[in-house]
Design a protein around this motif. Structure first.
Motif, PDB file in Angstrom:
ATOM      1  N   THR A 150      15.875  40.341  23.860  1.00 32.25           N
ATOM      2  CA  THR A 150      14.947  41.272  25.217  1.00 32.25           C
ATOM      3  C   THR A 150      13.953  40.015  25.555  1.00 32.25           C
ATOM      4  O   THR A 150      13.305  40.231  26.554  1.00 32.25           O
ATOM      5  N   HIS A 151      13.916  38.963  24.521  1.00 32.58           N
ATOM      6  CA  HIS A 151      12.908  37.980  25.266  1.00 32.58           C
ATOM      7  C   HIS A 151      13.626  36.652  25.549  1.00 32.58           C
ATOM      8  O   HIS A 151      14.187  36.158  24.767  1.00 32.58           O
ATOM      9  N   GLN A 152      13.417  36.132  26.882  1.00 35.11           N
ATOM     10  CA  GLN A 152      14.116  34.960  27.147  1.00 35.11           C
ATOM     11  C   GLN A 152      12.995  33.846  27.779  1.00 35.11           C
ATOM     12  O   GLN A 152      11.945  34.257  28.120  1.00 35.11           O
ATOM     13  N   PRO A 153      13.450  32.836  27.746  1.00 36.15           N
ATOM     14  CA  PRO A 153      12.484  31.635  27.947  1.00 36.15           C
ATOM     15  C   PRO A 153      12.503  31.703  29.657  1.00 36.15           C
ATOM     16  O   PRO A 153      13.558  31.843  30.348  1.00 36.15           O
ATOM     17  N   ALA A 154      11.145  31.783  30.305  1.00 37.03           N
ATOM     18  CA  ALA A 154      11.504  32.102  31.953  1.00 37.03           C
ATOM     19  C   ALA A 154      11.808  30.899  32.640  1.00 37.03           C
ATOM     20  O   ALA A 154      12.417  31.447  33.693  1.00 37.03           O
ATOM     21  N   TYR A 155      11.957  29.815  32.211  1.00 37.76           N
ATOM     22  CA  TYR A 155      12.509  28.726  33.097  1.00 37.76           C
ATOM     23  C   TYR A 155      13.744  28.208  32.715  1.00 37.76           C
ATOM     24  O   TYR A 155      14.039  27.085  33.284  1.00 37.76           O
ATOM     25  N   ASN A 156      14.440  28.800  31.957  1.00 41.38           N
ATOM     26  CA  ASN A 156      16.003  28.606  31.845  1.00 41.38           C
ATOM     27  C   ASN A 156      16.631  29.795  32.730  1.00 41.38           C
ATOM     28  O   ASN A 156      16.109  30.766  32.925  1.00 41.38           O
ATOM     29  N   ASP A 157      17.997  29.504  32.874  1.00 40.10           N
ATOM     30  CA  ASP A 157      18.859  30.336  33.391  1.00 40.10           C
ATOM     31  C   ASP A 157      18.697  31.933  32.844  1.00 40.10           C
ATOM     32  O   ASP A 157      18.698  32.036  31.745  1.00 40.10           O
ATOM     33  N   ASN A 158      18.542  32.738  33.819  1.00 39.20           N
ATOM     34  CA  ASN A 158      18.466  34.401  33.269  1.00 39.20           C
ATOM     35  C   ASN A 158      19.456  34.860  34.084  1.00 39.20           C
ATOM     36  O   ASN A 158      19.340  35.491  35.210  1.00 39.20           O
ATOM     37  N   LEU A 159      20.645  35.138  33.562  1.00 40.46           N
ATOM     38  CA  LEU A 159      21.928  35.684  34.337  1.00 40.46           C
ATOM     39  C   LEU A 159      22.327  36.972  33.840  1.00 40.46           C
ATOM     40  O   LEU A 159      22.182  37.377  32.707  1.00 40.46           O
ATOM     41  N   TRP A 160      22.495  37.915  34.830  1.00 40.41           N
ATOM     42  CA  TRP A 160      23.012  38.950  34.888  1.00 40.41           C
ATOM     43  C   TRP A 160      24.207  39.218  35.536  1.00 40.41           C
ATOM     44  O   TRP A 160      24.361  38.952  36.814  1.00 40.41           O
ATOM     45  N   VAL A 161      25.233  39.708  35.044  1.00 39.66           N
ATOM     46  CA  VAL A 161      26.702  40.141  35.476  1.00 39.66           C
ATOM     47  C   VAL A 161      26.705  41.628  35.897  1.00 39.66           C
ATOM     48  O   VAL A 161      26.591  42.341  34.889  1.00 39.66           O
ATOM     49  N   VAL A 162      26.799  42.068  37.057  1.00 41.98           N
ATOM     50  CA  VAL A 162      27.122  43.344  37.491  1.00 41.98           C
ATOM     51  C   VAL A 162      28.571  43.780  37.840  1.00 41.98           C
ATOM     52  O   VAL A 162      29.382  42.915  38.292  1.00 41.98           O
ATOM     53  N   ASP A 163      29.009  44.753  37.290  1.00 38.49           N
ATOM     54  CA  ASP A 163      30.492  45.315  37.575  1.00 38.49           C
ATOM     55  C   ASP A 163      30.614  46.713  38.215  1.00 38.49           C
ATOM     56  O   ASP A 163      29.982  47.564  37.671  1.00 38.49           O
ATOM     57  N   GLU A 164      31.153  46.733  39.349  1.00 41.83           N
ATOM     58  CA  GLU A 164      31.407  48.107  40.094  1.00 41.83           C
ATOM     59  C   GLU A 164      32.930  48.515  39.734  1.00 41.83           C
ATOM     60  O   GLU A 164      33.894  47.771  40.607  1.00 41.83           O
ATOM     61  N   SER A 165      33.027  49.362  39.258  1.00 42.83           N
ATOM     62  CA  SER A 165      34.606  49.688  38.812  1.00 42.83           C
ATOM     63  C   SER A 165      35.531  50.234  39.822  1.00 42.83           C
ATOM     64  O   SER A 165      36.838  50.390  39.998  1.00 42.83           O
ATOM     65  N   SER A 166      34.711  50.889  40.848  1.00 38.26           N
ATOM     66  CA  SER A 166      35.402  51.715  41.824  1.00 38.26           C
ATOM     67  C   SER A 166      35.768  50.789  42.974  1.00 38.26           C
ATOM     68  O   SER A 166      34.934  50.424  43.823  1.00 38.26           O
ATOM     69  N   THR A 167      37.020  50.553  43.243  1.00 41.32           N
ATOM     70  CA  THR A 167      37.566  49.657  44.546  1.00 41.32           C
ATOM     71  C   THR A 167      37.328  50.476  45.705  1.00 41.32           C
ATOM     72  O   THR A 167      37.107  50.078  46.759  1.00 41.32           O
ATOM     73  N   ALA A 168      37.120  51.876  45.712  1.00 42.06           N
ATOM     74  CA  ALA A 168      36.744  52.747  46.899  1.00 42.06           C
ATOM     75  C   ALA A 168      35.130  52.049  47.475  1.00 42.06           C
ATOM     76  O   ALA A 168      35.097  52.268  48.699  1.00 42.06           O
ATOM     77  N   ILE A 169      34.548  51.579  46.668  1.00 43.33           N
ATOM     78  CA  ILE A 169      33.154  50.997  46.850  1.00 43.33           C
ATOM     79  C   ILE A 169      33.152  49.444  47.461  1.00 43.33           C
ATOM     80  O   ILE A 169      32.741  48.818  48.343  1.00 43.33           O
ATOM     81  N   THR A 170      33.884  48.610  46.455  1.00 45.18           N
ATOM     82  CA  THR A 170      34.017  47.255  46.494  1.00 45.18           C
ATOM     83  C   THR A 170      35.013  46.844  47.759  1.00 45.18           C
ATOM     84  O   THR A 170      34.634  45.786  48.310  1.00 45.18           O
ATOM     85  N   SER A 171      35.880  47.727  48.070  1.00 45.76           N
ATOM     86  CA  SER A 171      36.699  47.028  49.123  1.00 45.76           C
ATOM     87  C   SER A 171      35.925  47.533  50.393  1.00 45.76           C
ATOM     88  O   SER A 171      36.789  47.143  51.604  1.00 45.76           O
ATOM     89  N   ASN A 172      35.106  47.954  50.407  1.00 45.14           N
ATOM     90  CA  ASN A 172      34.243  48.209  52.047  1.00 45.14           C
ATOM     91  C   ASN A 172      33.992  46.815  52.686  1.00 45.14           C
ATOM     92  O   ASN A 172      33.943  45.852  51.950  1.00 45.14           O
ATOM     93  N   PHE A 173      33.635  46.914  53.919  1.00 41.61           N
ATOM     94  CA  PHE A 173      33.105  45.815  54.663  1.00 41.61           C
ATOM     95  C   PHE A 173      31.733  45.362  54.126  1.00 41.61           C
ATOM     96  O   PHE A 173      30.992  46.198  53.920  1.00 41.61           O
ATOM     97  N   ASN A 174      31.740  44.064  54.228  1.00 41.09           N
ATOM     98  CA  ASN A 174      30.167  43.405  54.184  1.00 41.09           C
ATOM     99  C   ASN A 174      29.684  43.501  52.878  1.00 41.09           C
ATOM    100  O   ASN A 174      28.488  44.071  52.485  1.00 41.09           O
ATOM    101  N   PHE A 175      30.683  43.908  51.739  1.00 39.25           N
ATOM    102  CA  PHE A 175      30.118  44.544  50.228  1.00 39.25           C
ATOM    103  C   PHE A 175      29.352  43.555  49.822  1.00 39.25           C
ATOM    104  O   PHE A 175      29.460  42.265  49.603  1.00 39.25           O
ATOM    105  N   LYS A 176      28.102  43.892  49.251  1.00 42.26           N
ATOM    106  CA  LYS A 176      27.162  42.952  48.439  1.00 42.26           C
ATOM    107  C   LYS A 176      26.469  43.763  47.077  1.00 42.26           C
ATOM    108  O   LYS A 176      26.083  44.892  47.539  1.00 42.26           O
TER     109      LYS A 176
END
Length: 386
Positions: free
Chosen positions: A12-38
Motif C-alpha cells: 500500500t506504500h509506494q515511492p512517489a518518484y518511481n513509476d506507479n502503474l495501474w492496469v484497468v480492465d473493462e470486460s464488457s465489449t458492449a462498452i469498449t467497442s464504442n466510438f472514442n472509448f477511453k
C-alpha cells in the motif's frame, strides 16, 4: 459491465518518484467497442477532493485494458521533513500522501455523437506514496516489506547503510517508515547504559540519533546500537549501529546534510582542507561624468566614468573529507545526486552540489581515498545599484 483495477506495485506504500502503474480492465465489449472509448482515472486526496483527471485509450497490445502511470502527479504532493533543531522524534507529514483513485470511462455511441462520461465505476482506497526515488533496477524488485517496519519485520531504516561513523559532536538523524508498530527506538551504548526514544504514529518518523540524541551521547561511548521496538520491547525492524569516529584534524570541520534517495535527511562531515572562491558577474556602462552647475560644466575627479549598474557574487566552496570506506563511497553518490543539501557554516545555509562527476573508488585500486566536493552557495550576494 465489470471494471476492475490492479496495482503493479507491491503493498500500500509506494515511492512517489518511481513509476506507479495501474492496469484497468473493462470486460464488457458492449462498452469498449464504442466510438472514442477511453478509460478515466480520477486522482483524489485522502479526503476525496479531485486533484487531476487522466484519460487513457485501450492499450495497443490489448482489447480491453488501459494503463495509467500516476507517479508524476502524486510526486507533486510530497516534499520532505527535517528540522536541524530536533530534540525529539517527529512525524513527517510532508513526506507521505494518501490518495484515492476513481476509475471510469467515456465513449460516444456514434462517430459524431457527444461523448458521455461514466465516472466512479470502481474506487481504490488505502494507498500512500512516500518521498522515495529508488534506482530503477532496485524498483524492479520493489517489495514494501523491505522498507515498512512492523511486527516480525526485518525492514531497514530509510538509508542504504546499516551502520555509520559520526563524530561525537555531529548531528544526525534516522528515518523509519512503519505501520505504527514502532513504539520507541531502543539505544544501547557501548558503556552499558541505554535509553529509549519515543516514536510517533506517523507513517514516517524521524529520530535524532547523533550529537542531538535525546539525553546526549554518554561520555566514553565508542559505539551504540539502535533497534526499533514495539510496546512489548520486541524488534519490529533491523538494527542500526553508530560508531564514534573522533579522528583529529587541524582544520575546521563542516557538516553537510542531504536528502537521500529514500526521502530521509542524513549527515556527512568534511574535516580536511577547505577552500572558498568567489566569482563576480558585473555589468558596466560608460556614463557622462560632467555635471552642469551655475554655468560651469565640469566633473569631479572622484566621479566614475565607467560605472557598474549590476554586480553579483557567487561563493563556491571546495570541501575535503577524511578517508572513507568503499561502503561510504557508494552511499555518498546520494549526496552528489541530492536535490536538497545544506551546510552548517557557523549557521545552516542552503547549497547546491557543483561537482558533476563522481568516481566510485575501490580499495583494490586505491589503498586509501577521500571525497573532494565542490558546492555552490544557493544565494548570490548582490551589490548596490548606484
Amino acid at each position: 459491465m465489470a471494471l476492475s483495477a490492479s496495482h503493479q506495485v507491491s503493498g500500500t506504500h509506494q515511492p512517489a518518484y518511481n513509476d506507479n502503474l495501474w492496469v484497468v480492465d473493462e470486460s464488457s465489449t458492449a462498452i469498449t467497442s464504442n466510438f472514442n472509448f477511453k478509460f478515466i482515472c480520477d486522482i483524489k486526496n485522502g479526503s476525496g477532493t479531485l486533484l487531476n483527471r487522466l484519460k487513457a485509450p485501450i492499450h495497443y497490445s490489448s482489447s480491453d485494458e488501459g494503463v495509467f502511470n500516476i507517479s508524476r502527479i502524486l510526486g507533486d504532493y510530497v516534499t520532505y521533513d527535517w528540522d536541524y533543531n530536533d530534540t525529539a522524534a517527529s512525524g513527517c507529514s510532508n513526506s507521505v500522501f494518501d490518495y484515492i483513485l476513481d476509475f471510469g470511462y467515456e465513449y460516444s455511441t456514434g462517430a459524431t455523437t457527444p461523448i458521455v462520461q461514466t465516472t466512479g465505476v470502481t474506487q481504490v482506497t488505502g494507498n500512500t506514496v512516500w518521498n522515495g526515488s529508488l534506482h530503477p533496477l532496485d524498483f524492479l524488485d520493489y517489495d514494501e516489506a523491505d522498507y515498512m517496519m512492523g511486527t516480525g519485520s526485518s525492514a531497514n531504516f530509510l538509508t542504504s547503510l546499516t551502520s555509520k561513523r559520526i563524530h561525537e559532536n555531529q548531528k544526525d538523524w534516522i528515518f523509519a517508515l512503519h505501520d505504527s508498530s514502532i513504539d520507541h527506538l531502543s539505544v544501547a551504548f557501548s558503556g552499558g547504559s541505554s535509553t529509549n526514544i519515543s516514536a510517533t504514529s506517523s507513517d514516517i518518523t524521524r529520530f535524532p540519533i547523533g550529537a542531538n540524541i535525546p539525553g546526549g551521547i554518554p561520555s566514553g561511548t565508542t559505539s551504540y546500537t539502535i533497534t526499533p521496538e514495539d510496546s512489548g520491547n520486541s524488534a519490529v525492524g533491523s538494527a542500526f549501529t553508530i560508531t564514534i569516529d573522533n579522528r583529529c584534524s587541524k582544520y575546521e570541520s563542516v557538516d553537510l546534510f542531504f536528502l537521500n534517495k529514500y526521502g530521509a535527511v542524513e549527515s556527512f562531515r568534511f574535516d580536511r582542507v577547505r577552500r572558498d572562491n568567489f566569482s563576480v558577474n558585473r555589468k558596466d556602462y560608460r556614463k557622462n561624468p560632467y555635471t552642469l552647475s551655475g554655468g560651469a560644466y565640469s566633473y569631479d575627479r572622484l566621479e566614475h566614468s565607467k560605472s557598474t549598474y549590476y554586480s553579483e557574487m557567487t561563493q563556491r566552496t571546495t570541501l575535503n573529507s577524511n578517508n572513507i570506506t568503499e561502503v561510504e563511497a557508494e552511499w555518498l553518490k546520494q549526496l552528489i545526486n541530492s536535490p536538497r543539501v545544506w551546510m552548517y557554516d557557523t549557521a545552516l545555509v542552503p547549497i547546491n552540489i557543483a561537482t558533476s562527476d563522481y568516481e566510485q573508488r575501490y580499495h583494490v585500486n586505491d589503498k586509501v581515498f577521500n571525497l573532494t566536493l565542490e558546492v555552490e552557495h544557493s544565494f548570490i550576494d548582490k551589490a548596490q545599484i548606484l
